[in-house]
Enzyme design. Structure first.
Site, mmCIF file in Angstrom:
data_model
loop_
_atom_site.group_PDB
_atom_site.id
_atom_site.type_symbol
_atom_site.label_atom_id
_atom_site.label_comp_id
_atom_site.label_asym_id
_atom_site.label_seq_id
_atom_site.Cartn_x
_atom_site.Cartn_y
_atom_site.Cartn_z
ATOM 1 C CB CYS A 242 -0.917 0.013 1.222
ATOM 2 S SG CYS A 242 -2.298 1.178 1.026
ATOM 3 C CB CYS B 118 -1.799 4.682 3.426
ATOM 4 S SG CYS B 118 -1.706 3.114 4.312
ATOM 5 C CB CYS C 239 -4.304 3.865 -0.158
ATOM 6 S SG CYS C 239 -4.984 3.781 1.506
ATOM 7 C CE LYS D 141 -7.713 -1.617 4.575
ATOM 8 N NZ LYS D 141 -6.317 -1.283 4.224
ATOM 9 C CE LYS E 292 -7.140 -4.032 7.726
ATOM 10 N NZ LYS E 292 -6.167 -3.245 7.048
ATOM 11 C CB SER F 163 -4.829 -1.934 15.202
ATOM 12 O OG SER F 163 -5.668 -1.075 14.458
ATOM 13 C CE1 TYR G 175 -0.778 -5.500 14.324
ATOM 14 C CE2 TYR G 175 -3.173 -5.659 14.480
ATOM 15 C CZ TYR G 175 -2.043 -5.190 13.843
ATOM 16 O OH TYR G 175 -2.162 -4.438 12.703
HETATM 17 C C1 PBG Z 1 -3.297 -0.074 4.780
HETATM 18 C C2 PBG Z 1 -3.603 -0.956 5.926
HETATM 19 C C3 PBG Z 1 -4.324 -0.630 7.066
HETATM 20 C C4 PBG Z 1 -4.338 -1.762 7.879
HETATM 21 C C5 PBG Z 1 -3.618 -2.744 7.215
HETATM 22 N N1 PBG Z 1 -3.187 -2.238 5.986
HETATM 23 C C6 PBG Z 1 -4.915 0.635 7.526
HETATM 24 C C7 PBG Z 1 -5.837 1.430 6.727
HETATM 25 O O1 PBG Z 1 -6.451 0.991 5.757
HETATM 26 O O2 PBG Z 1 -5.948 2.589 7.112
HETATM 27 C C8 PBG Z 1 -5.016 -1.841 9.210
HETATM 28 C C9 PBG Z 1 -4.612 -2.941 10.090
HETATM 29 C C10 PBG Z 1 -5.037 -2.792 11.501
HETATM 30 O O3 PBG Z 1 -5.838 -1.921 11.881
HETATM 31 O O4 PBG Z 1 -4.546 -3.586 12.303
HETATM 32 N N2 PBG Z 1 -1.980 -0.157 4.387
#
Ligand code: PBG
Length: 338
Positions: free
Chosen positions: A135, A137, A145, A210, A263, A289, A328
């Protein structure tokens, strides 16, 4: 009881003439409970996310994610050795670059932070399966992104950069790439560039469904990827949608995804189940997370039994249909499973 048809009449007769069902019989001992258990977590289910940052001997805890660190390459290598020795088969890497710019150059720099980390890990811990998140971002100054023009996050130019990033990860030694951007056509672009460069055997795990989720908050602190303006709703999915997830997953499979991911995990267990039932593909779920931080916070306050809740969540994600869980909790979970 109202008798509406023949079969319910039969049911009634059965319950009148036979003792009622005693479901509890099978729950009386742990031995029997384990014998009839339908879902079993295994260490092979887990993928452990890691955040790599510049420097040496850096190991900085993420304040909203106790037990999760930003680590420099040397520290990540040590961490990976431990992860492997615990029996976790795979990690997924996220990079925090030295410099960010408008076009996220370090994402596709051969000497970028993730590329260096992959190289070092594969050299020191070759048996560990290394996946990279693809990605922009974490690498763009605006935190989006892809490329931003006016107020549009541009699709087609961005996927070319994502494909370049994926190629450099694989050239550095990555075993699998995982595009997490949710732009259209990225899986195809990545498959194409990998094939053209001889990496036709490298699989793609796509973040296929996602959602635009509030549960990514702590990750954005960990990855320093909070967008400076706007949000990700023009490419990530609306949490209210389910049929759309199937369309997204189908497209990614058609474009060449080998594993499809849903996700976040917990608020989307129904999506995991639909995806699994519809496509019969290896299906991953990202226990993100925010899902982790909530358990940690409530555990710290003594409001819940942290380990028990962790295992219940992970079991629920697997029961919903996930073959793989990015979490995690991976290290803690395998310690408990041993
Ligand atoms: C984007 C990405 C994200 C996560 C994994 N890959 C964040 C987003 O889309 O802002 C989130 C993973 C998490 O919250 O543990 N590269």
């Amino acid at each position: 009881m109202e008798i509406t048809n023949k079969s319910s009449l039969e049911d009634l007769i059965k319950t009148e003439t036979h003792p009622f069902a005693r479901h509890r019989r099978l729950r009386l001992t742990e031995t029997l409970r384990s014998m009839v258990r339908e879902t079993e977590l295994s260490k092979n289910d887990f993928i452990y996310p890691l955040f790599v940052c510049p420097g040496i001997k850096v190991k900085k805890e993420v304040s909203s994610m106790p037990g999760v660190y930003q680590m420099s390459v040397d520290e990540i290598v040590q961490e990976c050795a431990e992860v492997k020795s615990l029996g976790v088969p795979a990690v997924i890497l996220f990079g925090i670059p030295e410099h960010k710019d408008e076009i996220g150059s370090e994402a596709y720099d051969e000497l970028g932070i993730v590329q260096r980390a992959v190289h070092a890990i594969k050299k020191e811990v070759p048996e560990l399966f290394v996946i990279t998140d693809v990605c922009l971002c974490e690498y763009t100054s605006h935190g989006h992104c892809g490329i931003v023009r006016g107020n549009e996050i541009v699709n087609d130019e961005s996927i070319e950069l994502l494909a370049k990033a994926a190629l450099t990860h694989v050239q550095a030694g990555a075993d699998m790439v995982a595009p997490s951007d949710m732009f259209d056509g990225r899986v195809k672009a990545i498959r194409q560039i990998l094939d053209e460069n001889g990496f036709y055997n490298t699989p793609i795990m796509s973040y296929a469904a996602k959602y635009a989720s509030g549960f990514y908050g702590p990750f954005r602190e960990a990855a320093e990827s909070t967008p400076k303006f706007g949000d990700r709703r023009s490419h990530q999915m609306d949490p209210a949608n389910s049929d759309e997830a199937l369309r997204e997953v189908q497209t990614d499979i058609e474009e060449g995804a080998d594993i499809v991911m849903v996700k976040p995990a917990l608020p989307y267990l129904d999506i995991i189940r639909r995806v699994k039932d519809t496509f019969n593909m290896p299906t991953a779920a990202y226990n993100v997370s925010g899902e982790y931080s909530m358990v940690k916070a409530a555990g710290k306050l003594g409001w819940i039994d942290e380990q028990r809740v962790m295992m219940e969540m992970l079991t629920g994600i697997k029961r919903a249909g996930a073959d793989l869980i990015l979490t995690y909790f991976a290290k803690e979970a395998v310690r408990l499973l041993r």
